[in-house]
Design a protein around this motif. Sequence first.
Motif, PDB file in Angstrom:
ATOM      1  N   SER A 105       0.830  -1.203   0.000  1.00  0.00           N
ATOM      2  CA  SER A 105       0.000   0.000   0.000  1.00  0.00           C
ATOM      3  C   SER A 105       0.864   1.251   0.000  1.00  0.00           C
ATOM      4  O   SER A 105       1.891   1.327   0.671  1.00  0.00           O
ATOM      5  CB  SER A 105      -0.913  -0.003   1.226  1.00  0.00           C
ATOM      6  OG  SER A 105      -1.634   1.211   1.312  1.00  0.00           O
ATOM      7  N   ASP A 107      -0.640   4.143   0.776  1.00  0.00           N
ATOM      8  CA  ASP A 107      -1.350   5.013   1.716  1.00  0.00           C
ATOM      9  C   ASP A 107      -0.663   4.948   3.074  1.00  0.00           C
ATOM     10  O   ASP A 107      -0.586   3.886   3.697  1.00  0.00           O
ATOM     11  CB  ASP A 107      -2.811   4.565   1.847  1.00  0.00           C
ATOM     12  CG  ASP A 107      -3.647   5.551   2.666  1.00  0.00           C
ATOM     13  OD1 ASP A 107      -3.050   6.425   3.330  1.00  0.00           O
ATOM     14  OD2 ASP A 107      -4.876   5.447   2.620  1.00  0.00           O
ATOM     15  N   VAL A 110      -3.160   3.760   5.973  1.00  0.00           N
ATOM     16  CA  VAL A 110      -4.086   2.684   5.652  1.00  0.00           C
ATOM     17  C   VAL A 110      -4.456   1.909   6.921  1.00  0.00           C
ATOM     18  O   VAL A 110      -3.616   1.642   7.779  1.00  0.00           O
ATOM     19  CB  VAL A 110      -3.457   1.737   4.607  1.00  0.00           C
ATOM     20  CG1 VAL A 110      -2.239   1.019   5.172  1.00  0.00           C
ATOM     21  CG2 VAL A 110      -4.489   0.725   4.108  1.00  0.00           C
TER      22      VAL A 110
END
Length: 385
Positions: A105, A107, A110
């Motif tokens: 990921s 992000d 997350v």
Amino acid sequence: MAIDRLLRFIATHERVFERIDDSYGHVQDVYHQAIAELGQLTPKLEEEIGLLPERIVEALGDSSHGYLVDVAHEVVDHQPKEVLRKWDADLAVLQQEQEAKDAKSKDRYVFSNASQYRDIRQLIAHVLGDLDGLIALEEKKHPNLQDTIGMAEHLLEAGRAQEAFGWVRREKTGGLKYVSASDLADGMMPQEATSSERVSLEARILEAIGEKDAAQTLRWSAFETSLNAGTLREYIAALPDFEEFSALDRAFALVLASKHIYRALAFLVEWPRLDLAAKLVIERRNEWDGGQYYMLPPVADALQHDHPLAAVVLYRALLNDILSRTRSKAYPHAARYLKKLDALAASSDAEATTVSGICSHTYYSAGLQKSHGRKSGFWALVKRN
């Protein structure tokens, strides 16, 4: 069927919390009650017991509020060992898959359930008596997230004191900080919330490995810094017979000489040594800040019966602060403090004859009238009382 319905209800919590403000925790309490009820029903399961872990993960596996772990806490002790071992294996797969997904990921923030899977696996390891498995999972956490005290406690209980010593000495940054009312009044910086617990555990570990003198040195050093009553009690309890009296004299002398007067006062009230608390109040009578209204009133109330002059010093500090700052919303408190001073006048004046620098109640009252006579709101409350 009842457990299925409870799990379905508990699983609604995320959608509910997105739509309400539960600042007082009333709705959260309902969910906690449901979790507790689920735990009480679990021992009644028979052949369905092996299905429970799968049902729990299916219902709450994507929960971001931690209820997955809360439910596991309630049911894990009631599971057969073979069911727990299978649950651990299933969670290990889920954890590995989630961690692999997290690694890809981009992000930064997350949400991941990997930590909840790991926490449940640690619960299972504890129930199975798998201390090495418990520790192996803990080692994989970021150092600042590791429960160093908990691991040291488990190892000490298992008779592995040397390993426990290594864990209790691990340094951490971040984490919860704590500041007491007395420390705040003394201008102290927040400290690790578990600092006294860590000292206590480290001292017990030192005793377990035969370092009794080092344990006592640690306790006394920690007491000198913190003036923590619990730490001193542990130090006293570990002394040979008849040595506690001289140790207490030394401790009380240290407290009375401390530059942290609010921490010292809190210690003497907690111990309790109200006679020494009164002595401290009178000796440092010009240093008390009446703005410390969250700490001084209960101390003054505790002293007023047997040590009226010390109580008067604190009540005057509180009253002076309110009037000098014209804190009109606190005038009801100020009127109550003046009423206390009126009631203590005779006994405190008699005691004040032996102490220089503390004026009589009559002289103090006249000074109030002269300095704050125009504060009509305050004097109206005084007359009403």
